[in-house]
Design a protein around this motif. Structure first.
Motif, PDB file in Angstrom:
ATOM      1  N   VAL A  10       0.810  -1.347   0.117  1.00 26.33           N
ATOM      2  CA  VAL A  10       0.086  -0.026   0.014  1.00 26.33           C
ATOM      3  C   VAL A  10       0.966   1.313  -0.039  1.00 26.33           C
ATOM      4  CG1 VAL A  10      -1.465   1.389   1.432  1.00 26.33           C
ATOM      5  CG2 VAL A  10      -2.003  -1.024   1.163  1.00 26.33           C
ATOM      6  N   SER A  11       1.987   1.104   0.645  1.00 24.53           N
ATOM      7  CA  SER A  11       2.694   2.439   0.686  1.00 24.53           C
ATOM      8  C   SER A  11       3.516   2.669  -0.486  1.00 24.53           C
ATOM      9  CB  SER A  11       3.751   2.125   1.855  1.00 24.53           C
ATOM     10  OG  SER A  11       3.211   2.570   3.159  1.00 24.53           O
ATOM     11  N   ALA A  12       3.765   1.330  -1.130  1.00 25.86           N
ATOM     12  CA  ALA A  12       4.610   1.435  -2.631  1.00 25.86           C
ATOM     13  C   ALA A  12       3.597   2.131  -3.444  1.00 25.86           C
ATOM     14  CB  ALA A  12       5.252   0.230  -2.957  1.00 25.86           C
ATOM     15  N   ALA A  13       2.510   1.749  -3.521  1.00 28.25           N
ATOM     16  CA  ALA A  13       1.331   2.139  -4.230  1.00 28.25           C
ATOM     17  C   ALA A  13       1.191   3.776  -4.176  1.00 28.25           C
ATOM     18  CB  ALA A  13       0.033   1.402  -4.320  1.00 28.25           C
ATOM     19  N   GLY A  14       1.013   4.116  -2.847  1.00 33.39           N
ATOM     20  CA  GLY A  14       0.954   5.456  -2.676  1.00 33.39           C
ATOM     21  C   GLY A  14       2.209   6.199  -2.851  1.00 33.39           C
ATOM     22  N   TYR A  36       0.492  10.412   3.533  1.00 30.13           N
ATOM     23  CA  TYR A  36      -0.427   9.301   3.907  1.00 30.13           C
ATOM     24  C   TYR A  36       0.062   7.942   3.444  1.00 30.13           C
ATOM     25  CZ  TYR A  36      -4.138  12.562   4.982  1.00 30.13           C
ATOM     26  OH  TYR A  36      -4.983  13.606   5.351  1.00 30.13           O
ATOM     27  N   ALA A  37       0.947   7.839   2.366  1.00 30.81           N
ATOM     28  CA  ALA A  37       1.477   6.780   1.972  1.00 30.81           C
ATOM     29  C   ALA A  37       2.591   6.113   2.892  1.00 30.81           C
ATOM     30  CB  ALA A  37       2.182   6.687   0.529  1.00 30.81           C
ATOM     31  N   LEU A  38       3.198   7.110   3.597  1.00 27.21           N
ATOM     32  CA  LEU A  38       4.302   6.586   4.448  1.00 27.21           C
ATOM     33  C   LEU A  38       3.655   6.117   5.821  1.00 27.21           C
ATOM     34  CD1 LEU A  38       6.936   9.403   3.967  1.00 27.21           C
ATOM     35  CD2 LEU A  38       7.072   6.794   3.106  1.00 27.21           C
ATOM     36  N   VAL A  39       2.480   6.235   6.256  1.00 27.17           N
ATOM     37  CA  VAL A  39       1.951   6.095   7.380  1.00 27.17           C
ATOM     38  C   VAL A  39       1.864   4.426   7.630  1.00 27.17           C
ATOM     39  CG1 VAL A  39      -0.204   5.902   8.740  1.00 27.17           C
ATOM     40  CG2 VAL A  39       0.599   7.908   7.865  1.00 27.17           C
TER      41      VAL A  39
END
Length: 147
Positions: A10-14, A36-39
């Motif tokens: 999810v983080s990589a996609a964000g 938000y992607a790093l959360v």
């Protein structure tokens, strides 16, 4: 292990979406998306994801949540029964402990009575204003609001 993998994906996609937004010169939006992607990765690294997944898959935890729900239902049921009984005409328990209510006293009862040597006042000073005059402004406000 699966939860950590999902969070990383999810983080990589964000971060990929943030890169596309930055390429389109929307830097403010790209920065917000990257934040938000790093959360999810931050939650994995701090151990929160492991703690939550360990809590979710333990039957004792679910039994605890079930008991919390049962206690809440019992409390709400007793409150509903108490309210229904109070509606039938019983006094609440708290009112019985309160100080007794004061009885209403007429305004003339608190006025001092003239003694034997006092002269009677002229009639113009003794006549109080009519009650309709005192409350006319209040009645106007109530009528304005439809009460």
């Amino acid at each position: 292990m699966l939860a950590e993998t999902i969070c990383s994906a999810v983080s990589a996609a964000g971060l990929g979406i943030a890169a596309v937004a930055a390429y389109r010169k929307r830097f403010l939006a790209a920065t917000r998306i990257a934040a938000y992607a790093l959360v999810p990765v931050a939650l994995v690294l701090t151990g929160v994801v492991e703690w939550v997944s360990g809590m979710v898959f333990k039957p004792a935890v679910w039994a605890g949540f079930g008991l919390l729900g049962l206690s809440w239902v019992l409390l709400m049921t007793t409150r509903a029964v108490e309210r229904r009984r109070l509606g039938a005409g019983e006094k609440p328990v708290k009112a019985a402990k309160a100080s007794p209510a004061r009885e209403a006293v007429a305004p003339a009862a608190s006025a001092p009575s003239p003694g034997q040597g006092a002269r009677p006042q002229p009639a113009s000073r003794q006549a109080p204003a009519a009650p309709a005059d005192d409350f006319s402004d209040i009645e106007a406000i109530l009528k304005k609001h439809g009460i």
